[in-house]
Write a protein that holds these residues in place. Structure first.
Motif, PDB file in Angstrom:
ATOM      1  N   SER A 237       0.815  -1.222   0.000  1.00  0.00           N
ATOM      2  CA  SER A 237       0.000   0.000   0.000  1.00  0.00           C
ATOM      3  C   SER A 237       0.855   1.282   0.000  1.00  0.00           C
ATOM      4  CB  SER A 237      -0.940   0.012   1.208  1.00  0.00           C
ATOM      5  OG  SER A 237      -0.192   0.103   2.405  1.00  0.00           O
ATOM      6  N   GLY A 238       2.197   1.101  -0.012  1.00  0.00           N
ATOM      7  CA  GLY A 238       3.077   2.276  -0.064  1.00  0.00           C
ATOM      8  C   GLY A 238       3.435   2.851   1.288  1.00  0.00           C
ATOM      9  N   ASN A 239       3.089   2.118   2.351  1.00  0.00           N
ATOM     10  CA  ASN A 239       3.448   2.557   3.707  1.00  0.00           C
ATOM     11  C   ASN A 239       4.853   2.027   4.016  1.00  0.00           C
ATOM     12  OD1 ASN A 239       3.501   3.293   6.412  1.00  0.00           O
ATOM     13  ND2 ASN A 239       2.271   1.541   7.062  1.00  0.00           N
ATOM     14  N   LEU A 240       5.844   2.911   3.955  1.00  0.00           N
ATOM     15  CA  LEU A 240       7.241   2.489   4.124  1.00  0.00           C
ATOM     16  C   LEU A 240       7.628   2.539   5.598  1.00  0.00           C
ATOM     17  CD1 LEU A 240       8.937   4.181   1.030  1.00  0.00           C
ATOM     18  CD2 LEU A 240       7.509   2.133   1.164  1.00  0.00           C
ATOM     19  N   THR A 241       7.991   1.375   6.120  1.00  0.00           N
ATOM     20  CA  THR A 241       8.278   1.244   7.549  1.00  0.00           C
ATOM     21  C   THR A 241       9.779   1.045   7.780  1.00  0.00           C
ATOM     22  OG1 THR A 241       7.828  -1.118   7.368  1.00  0.00           O
ATOM     23  CG2 THR A 241       5.974   0.298   7.986  1.00  0.00           C
ATOM     24  N   ALA A 242      10.174   0.900   9.051  1.00  0.00           N
ATOM     25  CA  ALA A 242      11.598   0.834   9.406  1.00  0.00           C
ATOM     26  C   ALA A 242      12.391  -0.201   8.588  1.00  0.00           C
ATOM     27  CB  ALA A 242      11.756   0.576  10.899  1.00  0.00           C
ATOM     28  N   PRO A 243      11.915  -1.461   8.458  1.00  0.00           N
ATOM     29  CA  PRO A 243      12.719  -2.430   7.689  1.00  0.00           C
ATOM     30  C   PRO A 243      12.976  -1.968   6.252  1.00  0.00           C
ATOM     31  CG  PRO A 243      10.999  -3.559   8.924  1.00  0.00           C
ATOM     32  CD  PRO A 243      10.704  -2.096   9.039  1.00  0.00           C
ATOM     33  N   VAL A 244      11.990  -1.314   5.641  1.00  0.00           N
ATOM     34  CA  VAL A 244      12.129  -0.838   4.259  1.00  0.00           C
ATOM     35  C   VAL A 244      13.078   0.355   4.197  1.00  0.00           C
ATOM     36  CG1 VAL A 244      10.898   0.023   2.221  1.00  0.00           C
ATOM     37  CG2 VAL A 244       9.768  -1.597   3.765  1.00  0.00           C
ATOM     38  N   LEU A 245      12.912   1.292   5.123  1.00  0.00           N
ATOM     39  CA  LEU A 245      13.742   2.506   5.113  1.00  0.00           C
ATOM     40  C   LEU A 245      15.215   2.154   5.328  1.00  0.00           C
ATOM     41  CD1 LEU A 245      11.393   4.904   7.134  1.00  0.00           C
ATOM     42  CD2 LEU A 245      11.721   4.825   4.653  1.00  0.00           C
ATOM     43  N   TYR A 246      15.475   1.193   6.211  1.00  0.00           N
ATOM     44  CA  TYR A 246      16.865   0.749   6.407  1.00  0.00           C
ATOM     45  C   TYR A 246      17.377   0.006   5.157  1.00  0.00           C
ATOM     46  CZ  TYR A 246      16.889   1.857  11.444  1.00  0.00           C
ATOM     47  OH  TYR A 246      16.856   2.493  12.659  1.00  0.00           O
ATOM     48  N   ALA A 247      16.512  -0.827   4.575  1.00  0.00           N
ATOM     49  CA  ALA A 247      16.913  -1.593   3.377  1.00  0.00           C
ATOM     50  C   ALA A 247      17.219  -0.662   2.205  1.00  0.00           C
ATOM     51  CB  ALA A 247      15.813  -2.575   3.004  1.00  0.00           C
ATOM     52  N   LEU A 248      16.508   0.449   2.126  1.00  0.00           N
ATOM     53  CA  LEU A 248      16.729   1.411   1.032  1.00  0.00           C
ATOM     54  C   LEU A 248      18.151   1.975   1.042  1.00  0.00           C
ATOM     55  CD1 LEU A 248      13.342   3.360   0.985  1.00  0.00           C
ATOM     56  CD2 LEU A 248      14.431   2.335  -1.027  1.00  0.00           C
ATOM     57  N   GLU A 249      18.791   1.976   2.232  1.00  0.00           N
ATOM     58  CA  GLU A 249      20.153   2.507   2.341  1.00  0.00           C
ATOM     59  C   GLU A 249      21.171   1.586   1.678  1.00  0.00           C
ATOM     60  OE1 GLU A 249      21.093   3.405   6.420  1.00  0.00           O
ATOM     61  OE2 GLU A 249      19.212   4.501   6.732  1.00  0.00           O
ATOM     62  N   GLU A 250      20.820   0.316   1.499  1.00  0.00           N
ATOM     63  CA  GLU A 250      21.791  -0.641   0.934  1.00  0.00           C
ATOM     64  C   GLU A 250      21.329  -1.316  -0.351  1.00  0.00           C
ATOM     65  OE1 GLU A 250      22.323  -4.190   3.363  1.00  0.00           O
ATOM     66  OE2 GLU A 250      20.609  -3.632   4.597  1.00  0.00           O
ATOM     67  N   LYS A 251      20.041  -1.218  -0.671  1.00  0.00           N
ATOM     68  CA  LYS A 251      19.500  -1.887  -1.870  1.00  0.00           C
ATOM     69  C   LYS A 251      18.927  -0.834  -2.816  1.00  0.00           C
ATOM     70  CE  LYS A 251      19.997  -6.085  -0.004  1.00  0.00           C
ATOM     71  NZ  LYS A 251      20.850  -7.128  -0.545  1.00  0.00           N
ATOM     72  N   GLN A 252      19.749  -0.387  -3.755  1.00  0.00           N
ATOM     73  CA  GLN A 252      19.336   0.722  -4.621  1.00  0.00           C
ATOM     74  C   GLN A 252      18.147   0.367  -5.515  1.00  0.00           C
ATOM     75  OE1 GLN A 252      23.041   1.931  -6.548  1.00  0.00           O
ATOM     76  NE2 GLN A 252      23.111   3.718  -5.201  1.00  0.00           N
ATOM     77  N   PHE A 253      18.081  -0.877  -5.966  1.00  0.00           N
ATOM     78  CA  PHE A 253      17.000  -1.251  -6.883  1.00  0.00           C
ATOM     79  C   PHE A 253      15.639  -1.224  -6.187  1.00  0.00           C
ATOM     80  CE2 PHE A 253      14.574  -4.445  -9.506  1.00  0.00           C
ATOM     81  CZ  PHE A 253      14.432  -3.617 -10.616  1.00  0.00           C
ATOM     82  N   LEU A 254      15.657  -1.348  -4.854  1.00  0.00           N
ATOM     83  CA  LEU A 254      14.411  -1.296  -4.076  1.00  0.00           C
ATOM     84  C   LEU A 254      13.701   0.043  -4.305  1.00  0.00           C
ATOM     85  CD1 LEU A 254      12.533  -2.620  -1.975  1.00  0.00           C
ATOM     86  CD2 LEU A 254      14.042  -1.736  -0.180  1.00  0.00           C
ATOM     87  N   GLU A 255      14.495   1.108  -4.393  1.00  0.00           N
ATOM     88  CA  GLU A 255      13.943   2.450  -4.639  1.00  0.00           C
ATOM     89  C   GLU A 255      13.186   2.485  -5.970  1.00  0.00           C
ATOM     90  OE1 GLU A 255      15.534   7.069  -4.938  1.00  0.00           O
ATOM     91  OE2 GLU A 255      16.786   5.548  -3.986  1.00  0.00           O
TER      92      GLU A 255
END
Length: 323
Positions: A237-255
């Motif tokens: 649903s597009g609600n970005l939570t802590a696990p996603v926000l931390y993962a975004l720092e190391e997984k560029q394709f996630l963005e």
């Protein structure tokens, strides 16, 4: 693993009274609203929020019986929480809550919105009747915070530039504010010292944040059956939570996947796999542990009692949900 039943044993009898009172407070004047409310209060909820209010009430009134106003505060807390769930489910278009059909899927959106409004209005009326201005202000702030949290979440859907600080602020509004302010209100009704009142607010704030962070971790690690809703539903649903926000720092394709809102087949499954593959979940666990430890530190000012011990054990229970 401690169960909530054994955990809340000091207030088990209080919680039974609470459940009976909740049904009578709503009253049978509006059959459909009453049916919707009964549907909610009959669900397999853990009653964590009113249990915390009752435990704080007993922990701040050692050797004294809690008052009817303490009991009513616990009931108001559960009514506000339930009202917010009804509205959340409409906004999120959720079909299940705690493994049972949501109010809007059973009764339709119109009745669900009205049932939520009705519960908020009822809670406000009973709140005013507590006749304590400070408590009225605390719980009125909660109702504003709940709306603020929903608005923030709605405005930040699929926003990959969201910071952990902004996520925690939204989590405070949506989850921790109710626990923090109702814990504080319980201590106010106990006529505790200003220092003790603030410590009860601190306990509620940090245990509430830990609860939310762990719920957000379980959205990735829990089963659909245990969650009572599909796993990964927040991310979808597009609600970005802590696990996603931390993962975004190391997984560029996630963005990339998030910014195109999982438009292509397999996008969501790939995004979930990227979150699980990185350090996001572990870092979120550490964040939850920090808030749990901080919450327990605030209990040091309380005199020894079974209720104080239960509040400490609640911290262990919160963390045990991760394993």
């Amino acid at each position: 693993m401690t169960s909530t039943t054994s955990l809340f044993s000091p207030v088990e009898a209080d919680l039974c009274i609470l459940m009976e009172n909740l049904k009578s407070l709503i009253g049978a004047r509006h059959p459909v609203l009453y049916a919707a409310a009964e549907h909610l209060f009959g669900a397999k909820g853990k009653r964590v929020r009113p249990a915390i209010v009752l435990l704080v009430s007993r922990a701040t009134l050692v050797d004294q019986e809690i008052t009817l106003r303490h009991r009513r505060l616990a009931e108001i807390t559960e009514m506000i929480h339930t009202a917010s769930l009804v509205h959340d489910d409409v906004v999120d278009e959720a079909e299940l809550r705690r493994g049972v059909p949501t109010v809007h899927s059973s009764f339709g959106n119109r009745i669900a919105v009205l049932a939520g409004d009705f519960l908020f209005a009822q809670s406000s009326w009973y709140l005013a009747n507590l006749d304590n201005l400070e408590v009225v202000k605390l719980l009125s702030q909660v109702i504003m915070d709940l709306a603020e949290g929903e608005i923030q979440q709605g405005l930040n859907r699929f926003a990959t530039n969201l910071s952990i600080e902004q996520y925690l602020e939204k989590s405070y509004y949506k989850t921790a504010s109710l626990i923090a302010n109702s814990s504080k209100a319980a201590a106010v009704l106990s006529e505790a010292t200003p220092e003790l009142i603030e410590h009860m607010y601190g306990y509620g704030r940090h245990i509430g944040l830990a609860f939310q962070i762990i719920d957000d971790i379980l959205d990735f690690t829990g089963s659909t059956e245990a969650l009572g809703k599909p796993a990964g539903s927040d991310l979808k649903s597009g609600n970005l939570t802590a696990p996603v926000l931390y993962a975004l720092e190391e997984k560029q394709f996630l963005e990339t996947l998030i910014e195109r809102e999982f438009a292509q087949p397999g996008d969501l499954e790939q995004a979930i796999a990227l979150v699980k593959d990185g350090q996001g979940i572990e870092r979120s666990r550490e964040l939850a542990m920090y808030h749990t430890r901080t919450a327990i530190d605030h209990l040091a000012v309380l005199p020894p009692s079974a209720s104080r011990q239960a509040l400490i054990k609640l911290g262990d229970y919160v963390l045990s949900r991760l394993y």
